[in-house]
Design a protein around this motif. Structure first.
Motif, PDB file in Angstrom:
ATOM      1  N   GLN A 139       0.874  -1.260   0.116  1.00 23.62           N
ATOM      2  CA  GLN A 139       0.014  -0.066   0.067  1.00 23.62           C
ATOM      3  C   GLN A 139       0.843   1.364  -0.128  1.00 23.62           C
ATOM      4  O   GLN A 139       0.331   2.390  -0.359  1.00 23.62           O
ATOM      5  CB  GLN A 139      -0.977   0.123   1.181  1.00 23.62           C
ATOM      6  N   LEU A 140       2.068   1.147   0.108  1.00 24.44           N
ATOM      7  CA  LEU A 140       2.974   2.301   0.309  1.00 24.44           C
ATOM      8  C   LEU A 140       3.529   2.725  -1.024  1.00 24.44           C
ATOM      9  O   LEU A 140       4.187   3.656  -1.235  1.00 24.44           O
ATOM     10  CB  LEU A 140       4.128   2.232   1.250  1.00 24.44           C
ATOM     11  N   SER A 141       3.276   1.767  -2.045  1.00 20.01           N
ATOM     12  CA  SER A 141       3.943   1.927  -3.176  1.00 20.01           C
ATOM     13  C   SER A 141       3.301   3.381  -4.015  1.00 20.01           C
ATOM     14  O   SER A 141       2.147   3.751  -4.084  1.00 20.01           O
ATOM     15  CB  SER A 141       3.292   0.845  -4.283  1.00 20.01           C
ATOM     16  N   GLY A 142       4.124   4.203  -4.496  1.00 26.34           N
ATOM     17  CA  GLY A 142       3.580   5.559  -5.181  1.00 26.34           C
ATOM     18  C   GLY A 142       3.702   6.604  -4.121  1.00 26.34           C
ATOM     19  O   GLY A 142       3.371   7.872  -4.551  1.00 26.34           O
ATOM     20  N   ARG A 143       3.767   6.376  -2.854  1.00 30.39           N
ATOM     21  CA  ARG A 143       3.812   7.279  -1.841  1.00 30.39           C
ATOM     22  C   ARG A 143       5.145   7.776  -1.411  1.00 30.39           C
ATOM     23  O   ARG A 143       6.234   6.982  -1.752  1.00 30.39           O
ATOM     24  CB  ARG A 143       3.035   6.854  -0.495  1.00 30.39           C
ATOM     25  N   ARG A 144       5.456   9.126  -0.882  1.00 34.73           N
ATOM     26  CA  ARG A 144       6.487   9.457  -0.243  1.00 34.73           C
ATOM     27  C   ARG A 144       6.547   8.918   1.193  1.00 34.73           C
ATOM     28  O   ARG A 144       5.374   9.310   1.880  1.00 34.73           O
ATOM     29  CB  ARG A 144       6.816  10.974  -0.241  1.00 34.73           C
ATOM     30  N   VAL A 145       7.679   8.262   1.716  1.00 29.31           N
ATOM     31  CA  VAL A 145       7.446   7.630   3.154  1.00 29.31           C
ATOM     32  C   VAL A 145       8.783   7.924   3.778  1.00 29.31           C
ATOM     33  O   VAL A 145       9.839   7.934   3.454  1.00 29.31           O
ATOM     34  CB  VAL A 145       7.330   5.922   3.055  1.00 29.31           C
ATOM     35  N   LEU A 146       8.417   8.439   5.035  1.00 25.03           N
ATOM     36  CA  LEU A 146       9.439   8.956   5.877  1.00 25.03           C
ATOM     37  C   LEU A 146       8.957   8.304   7.382  1.00 25.03           C
ATOM     38  O   LEU A 146       7.998   8.305   7.979  1.00 25.03           O
ATOM     39  CB  LEU A 146       9.380  10.303   6.125  1.00 25.03           C
ATOM     40  N   ILE A 147      10.151   7.267   8.006  1.00 19.89           N
ATOM     41  CA  ILE A 147       9.776   6.821   9.248  1.00 19.89           C
ATOM     42  C   ILE A 147      11.034   7.389  10.043  1.00 19.89           C
ATOM     43  O   ILE A 147      12.081   7.219   9.813  1.00 19.89           O
ATOM     44  CB  ILE A 147      10.258   5.140   8.780  1.00 19.89           C
ATOM     45  N   VAL A 148      10.663   7.646  11.360  1.00 19.49           N
ATOM     46  CA  VAL A 148      11.464   8.299  12.031  1.00 19.49           C
ATOM     47  C   VAL A 148      11.500   7.222  13.276  1.00 19.49           C
ATOM     48  O   VAL A 148      10.380   7.155  14.164  1.00 19.49           O
ATOM     49  CB  VAL A 148      11.347   9.822  12.581  1.00 19.49           C
ATOM     50  N   HIS A 149      12.696   6.997  14.076  1.00 18.53           N
ATOM     51  CA  HIS A 149      12.823   6.222  15.222  1.00 18.53           C
ATOM     52  C   HIS A 149      13.783   6.353  16.069  1.00 18.53           C
ATOM     53  O   HIS A 149      15.015   6.691  15.619  1.00 18.53           O
ATOM     54  CB  HIS A 149      12.813   4.702  14.776  1.00 18.53           C
ATOM     55  N   GLY A 150      13.574   6.518  17.617  1.00 17.80           N
ATOM     56  CA  GLY A 150      14.856   6.558  18.300  1.00 17.80           C
ATOM     57  C   GLY A 150      15.299   5.227  18.684  1.00 17.80           C
ATOM     58  O   GLY A 150      15.010   4.176  18.715  1.00 17.80           O
ATOM     59  N   THR A 151      16.699   5.655  18.526  1.00 14.54           N
ATOM     60  CA  THR A 151      17.543   4.269  19.052  1.00 14.54           C
ATOM     61  C   THR A 151      17.487   3.721  20.364  1.00 14.54           C
ATOM     62  O   THR A 151      17.651   2.421  20.525  1.00 14.54           O
ATOM     63  CB  THR A 151      19.097   4.393  18.591  1.00 14.54           C
ATOM     64  N   ASN A 152      16.919   4.347  21.155  1.00 15.32           N
ATOM     65  CA  ASN A 152      16.834   3.903  22.612  1.00 15.32           C
ATOM     66  C   ASN A 152      15.192   3.831  22.970  1.00 15.32           C
ATOM     67  O   ASN A 152      14.975   3.678  24.129  1.00 15.32           O
ATOM     68  CB  ASN A 152      17.389   4.959  23.555  1.00 15.32           C
ATOM     69  N   ASP A 157      10.442  -1.795  19.120  1.00 15.38           N
ATOM     70  CA  ASP A 157      11.770  -1.801  18.640  1.00 15.38           C
ATOM     71  C   ASP A 157      12.001  -1.390  17.458  1.00 15.38           C
ATOM     72  O   ASP A 157      11.364  -1.322  16.417  1.00 15.38           O
ATOM     73  CB  ASP A 157      11.746  -3.620  18.407  1.00 15.38           C
ATOM     74  N   PRO A 158      13.064  -0.419  17.369  1.00 13.40           N
ATOM     75  CA  PRO A 158      13.628   0.292  15.997  1.00 13.40           C
ATOM     76  C   PRO A 158      13.968  -0.433  15.036  1.00 13.40           C
ATOM     77  O   PRO A 158      13.883  -0.236  13.933  1.00 13.40           O
ATOM     78  CB  PRO A 158      14.804   1.188  16.573  1.00 13.40           C
ATOM     79  N   GLU A 159      14.557  -1.770  15.299  1.00 17.87           N
ATOM     80  CA  GLU A 159      14.899  -2.814  14.443  1.00 17.87           C
ATOM     81  C   GLU A 159      13.731  -3.384  13.564  1.00 17.87           C
ATOM     82  O   GLU A 159      13.703  -3.418  12.362  1.00 17.87           O
ATOM     83  CB  GLU A 159      15.659  -3.987  14.935  1.00 17.87           C
ATOM     84  N   ALA A 160      12.454  -3.136  14.112  1.00 14.98           N
ATOM     85  CA  ALA A 160      11.384  -3.646  13.336  1.00 14.98           C
ATOM     86  C   ALA A 160      11.084  -2.729  12.482  1.00 14.98           C
ATOM     87  O   ALA A 160      10.552  -2.862  11.297  1.00 14.98           O
ATOM     88  CB  ALA A 160      10.169  -3.846  14.347  1.00 14.98           C
ATOM     89  N   SER A 161      10.946  -1.363  12.638  1.00 16.86           N
ATOM     90  CA  SER A 161      10.737  -0.418  11.748  1.00 16.86           C
ATOM     91  C   SER A 161      11.777  -0.325  10.561  1.00 16.86           C
ATOM     92  O   SER A 161      11.593   0.080   9.485  1.00 16.86           O
ATOM     93  CB  SER A 161      10.616   1.372  12.396  1.00 16.86           C
ATOM     94  N   PHE A 178      14.918   7.595   9.154  1.00 18.24           N
ATOM     95  CA  PHE A 178      16.086   8.423  10.044  1.00 18.24           C
ATOM     96  C   PHE A 178      16.000   7.858  11.574  1.00 18.24           C
ATOM     97  O   PHE A 178      14.973   7.546  12.110  1.00 18.24           O
ATOM     98  CB  PHE A 178      15.590  10.055  10.129  1.00 18.24           C
ATOM     99  N   GLU A 179      17.203   7.780  12.039  1.00 17.71           N
ATOM    100  CA  GLU A 179      17.394   7.251  13.602  1.00 17.71           C
ATOM    101  C   GLU A 179      17.786   8.500  14.503  1.00 17.71           C
ATOM    102  O   GLU A 179      18.785   9.267  13.805  1.00 17.71           O
ATOM    103  CB  GLU A 179      18.585   6.258  13.364  1.00 17.71           C
ATOM    104  N   VAL A 180      17.143   8.464  15.597  1.00 17.14           N
ATOM    105  CA  VAL A 180      17.261   9.662  16.334  1.00 17.14           C
ATOM    106  C   VAL A 180      18.389   8.981  17.668  1.00 17.14           C
ATOM    107  O   VAL A 180      17.751   8.420  18.324  1.00 17.14           O
ATOM    108  CB  VAL A 180      16.004  10.282  16.926  1.00 17.14           C
ATOM    109  N   HIS A 181      19.433   9.182  17.319  1.00 15.07           N
ATOM    110  CA  HIS A 181      20.421   8.668  18.423  1.00 15.07           C
ATOM    111  C   HIS A 181      20.104   9.133  19.897  1.00 15.07           C
ATOM    112  O   HIS A 181      20.052  10.232  19.986  1.00 15.07           O
ATOM    113  CB  HIS A 181      21.765   8.670  17.864  1.00 15.07           C
ATOM    114  N   SER A 182      20.152   8.102  20.628  1.00 12.94           N
ATOM    115  CA  SER A 182      20.074   8.317  21.974  1.00 12.94           C
ATOM    116  C   SER A 182      18.646   8.761  22.438  1.00 12.94           C
ATOM    117  O   SER A 182      18.256   8.867  23.635  1.00 12.94           O
ATOM    118  CB  SER A 182      20.983   9.386  22.725  1.00 12.94           C
ATOM    119  N   ASP A 183      17.545   8.730  21.687  1.00  6.02           N
ATOM    120  CA  ASP A 183      16.282   9.170  22.126  1.00  6.02           C
ATOM    121  C   ASP A 183      15.445   8.217  22.146  1.00  6.02           C
ATOM    122  O   ASP A 183      15.571   6.932  21.666  1.00  6.02           O
ATOM    123  CB  ASP A 183      15.684  10.084  20.957  1.00  6.02           C
TER     124      ASP A 183
END
Length: 241
Positions: A139-152, A157-161, A178-183
């Protein structure tokens, strides 16, 4: 067109903020999808304010989607997109969600009006489920997609995203993460940077097609580089659109 849950089953749109309030023509809409707990709103409130400030001149409107019982968040996000079309006509819609709302944004992206998705700390089952076909990405095909996840993030689980983003990237090159380190889960430590990143992505996706250099690089980079892009401290302080 698929039938979505009516507002009587729990969903309603919050008051419009942005161009609509000033009498201007509406040219794009952001639907803000909250998390599971009203006591932990994450960055959605400051994000909504920042989007309105940055996008009002271009005709941007933001609505919070008020979730209730009786149907899934995904269905209610779909109903909200239908309601946007009914109110404003054929305008691009961005689904921007946090926590459970972040997952709903990803799952409801197939709606015909949606052109972009922002998923902040999405609550996915686990990395193994995200890596296989149990969590859809078509369902994401053709869309612009941004995922943001804190590493902490201790709640989601950030690994899931990352695993989900890796699968989505194969079907849709316009995917970045994008990964937000220490967040942590609430993305509080670097909230100004997260908000600036999302505003840059939304305005570029809904209106101009232009992004800051980090977002452009993340969208263009092959996995895993564009899916483990570090969010730099101070992002947004000197953006050139």
């Amino acid at each position: 067109m698929a039938q979505h849950a009516p507002p009587a089953r729990g969903a309603r749109l919050g008051r419009a903020a942005g161009a609509n309030g000033s009498g201007s023509t509406v040219s794009g809409v952001v639907l803000l999808l909250p998390g599971a707990s009203r006591f932990s709103p994450g960055p959605l409130r400051p994000l909504g304010r920042a989007l309105v400030r940055a996008g009002v001149a271009e005709g941007l409107v933001a609505h919070a989607v008020v979730h209730g019982g009786g149907s899934s968040r995904e269905d209610q996000a779909g109903w909200a997109a239908d309601e946007v079309v009914r109110r404003y006509g054929d305008v691009p819609v961005c689904l921007a969600g946090y926590d459970a709302g972040g997952l709903a944004a990803l799952r409801a992206a197939g709606h015909h009006a949606v052109n972009s998705v922002v998923s902040l700390a999405p609550c996915l089952a686990d990395a193994a489920a995200a890596a296989d076909s149990s969590e859809p990405v078509k369902q994401l095909s053709g869309r612009r997609v941004l995922i943001v996840h804190g590493t902490n993030d201790a709640r989601s689980d950030p690994e899931a995203s990352f695993q989900l983003a890796a699968r989505a990237k194969k079907a849709n090159r316009s995917t970045c993460r994008f990964e937000v380190h220490s967040d942590g889960h609430g993305l509080r430590e670097h909230q100004p940077e997260v908000v600036a990143l999302v505003v840059d992505f939304v305005l570029g996706s809904v209106f101009s097609g232009r992004y800051s250099r980090p977002v452009t690089d993340a969208l263009a980079a092959p996995p895993p580089l564009g899916l483990r892009m570090p969010l730099a401290s101070g992002f947004g302080q000197s953006l050139r659109r």
